[in-house]
Design a protein around this motif. Sequence first.
Motif, PDB file in Angstrom:
ATOM      1  N   GLU A  72       0.813  -1.207   0.000  1.00 13.10           N
ATOM      2  CA  GLU A  72       0.000   0.000   0.000  1.00 13.10           C
ATOM      3  C   GLU A  72       0.850   1.264   0.000  1.00 13.10           C
ATOM      4  OE1 GLU A  72      -4.064  -1.454   2.223  1.00 13.10           O
ATOM      5  OE2 GLU A  72      -2.604  -0.296   3.329  1.00 13.10           O
ATOM      6  N   CYS A 236      -6.949   4.789  -2.815  1.00  7.57           N
ATOM      7  CA  CYS A 236      -6.210   3.541  -2.646  1.00  7.57           C
ATOM      8  C   CYS A 236      -4.827   3.616  -3.294  1.00  7.57           C
ATOM      9  CB  CYS A 236      -7.044   2.438  -3.283  1.00  7.57           C
ATOM     10  SG  CYS A 236      -6.225   0.870  -3.472  1.00  7.57           S
ATOM     11  N   CYS A 384      -9.835  -3.804   1.283  1.00  7.92           N
ATOM     12  CA  CYS A 384      -9.893  -2.995   2.506  1.00  7.92           C
ATOM     13  C   CYS A 384     -11.122  -3.333   3.350  1.00  7.92           C
ATOM     14  CB  CYS A 384      -9.927  -1.507   2.159  1.00  7.92           C
ATOM     15  SG  CYS A 384      -8.368  -0.885   1.478  1.00  7.92           S
ATOM     16  N   GLY A 391     -10.276   3.249   2.213  1.00  8.12           N
ATOM     17  CA  GLY A 391      -9.025   2.939   1.531  1.00  8.12           C
ATOM     18  C   GLY A 391      -7.806   3.540   2.216  1.00  8.12           C
TER      19      GLY A 391
END
Length: 465
Positions: A72, A236, A384, A391
């Motif tokens: 991420e 995201c 998520c 996000g």
Amino acid sequence: MTLEKCSSCSRGECIKPVKVDTKPGKAAAKIRIEADGSYFQVNQDGEEQKLEKAKITLNDCLACSGCITSAESVLISQQSHGELCKVLAVNKAAAAHEQKVIVVSVSPQSRASLAARCKLGLLETAQRLTQFLKSLGVHYVFDTTFSRNFSLLESQREFVRRFHRQAEDKKALPMLASACPGWICYAEKTHGSFIIPHISTTKSPQQVMGSLVKGYFAEQQHLPPDRIYHVTVMPCYDKKLEASRPDFFNQEYQTRDVDCVITTGEVLKLLEQEGVSLSDVDPAPLDTMLSGAAEELSSHHGGGSGGFLEHIFTHAAKELFGIHVGSIHYKPLKNKDFQEVTLERDGEVLLQFALAYGFRNIQNLVQKLKRGKCPYDYVEVMACPSGCLNGGGQIKLEGESSKEELQQVERLYESLRAEIPEENQAVRELYEHWLGGWGSQRAQEMLHTQYHAVEKTNSALNIKW
């Protein structure tokens, strides 16, 4: 050769080989890792040398099969608000005939997060954000709610096709949603050819927007796709990885459908960098893909992840069984991130759908599939917990609990008028006049994609930290 852990990965499981030079005849050097994450090469004679940390590129992350999810927080030099600023500066300095048309497409989840942070309404946020971005040198600001109409419509039709062929194709169902790149990356790397046939081929709203901007919009502007620089604002970090997939690269013009992805949090950094408060920016008219300006915003039924389950369920009930579904009733199972929806007639189960959010629920879903005990026809899968509104790229509000923060964003997101994709006149016009009608070859090429199993290697690169 030793292994160095990437400091930019929040999951701490992505690693990359780093070469350590040793002199012939001498024992290999040792690596010492300090508490602050810095690395030192310690030679046999006690001499120390600080090592540079490994830099993980998008290609490294996409090709690596050592992690169980996509990172991420990968440091991506070409996917950041800093890179956008560089492009804007270069564009301003370029001669008129060399300048690119810069387009920013904003996700509704990001807009809701910004609205909550700035204490503004959604329409106000959209109008002020449009003005702010244009003051930086952006030419057009679009809303990805428009492209999501195409994703929903194509997903609906794809499910019906799969339902009809399930007798001869055991992997036609369940159909699994494809809008979440974190889930897609996980599926490709860990379950490969087993899970891929189940995944919907419909592009995500971000990538449909990429096709529309570099295809339809480019044609309307009488420009080749490489003369447009397309940026998306997403909730995201994994959307950066999605935009960088080779499948979304135009070989003829050497350009991506989405050139740069910035998160909601990075938009806030842009505002802070410019010393601007969004509430102090004058509102500007909203742009639309077709001519004219949008007077209002709209959304879709079905929650903050796009409403794929609800739209496909409602369409399939009517198309396959002639049943009109007025409202959908969710049945929570072990937790709120795993829920079921069932269509019954005279006690017979006709359709059974589910939503699975978060990797714990995703892993349970995959295990059910592997054991042949998955009862669902369709599953809306999101990496998520609580879906896209939660996000990793969203703004975290100060002074509030994460639960209150998320509820505030959800309330804003759900405050818009919900539209029905089939009734959107602009969408119908594009299908008819640009894509060549429903189910055409051009629609298939522009609105669908494919996925690829990433082969695992039995090496030290598969270790977990």
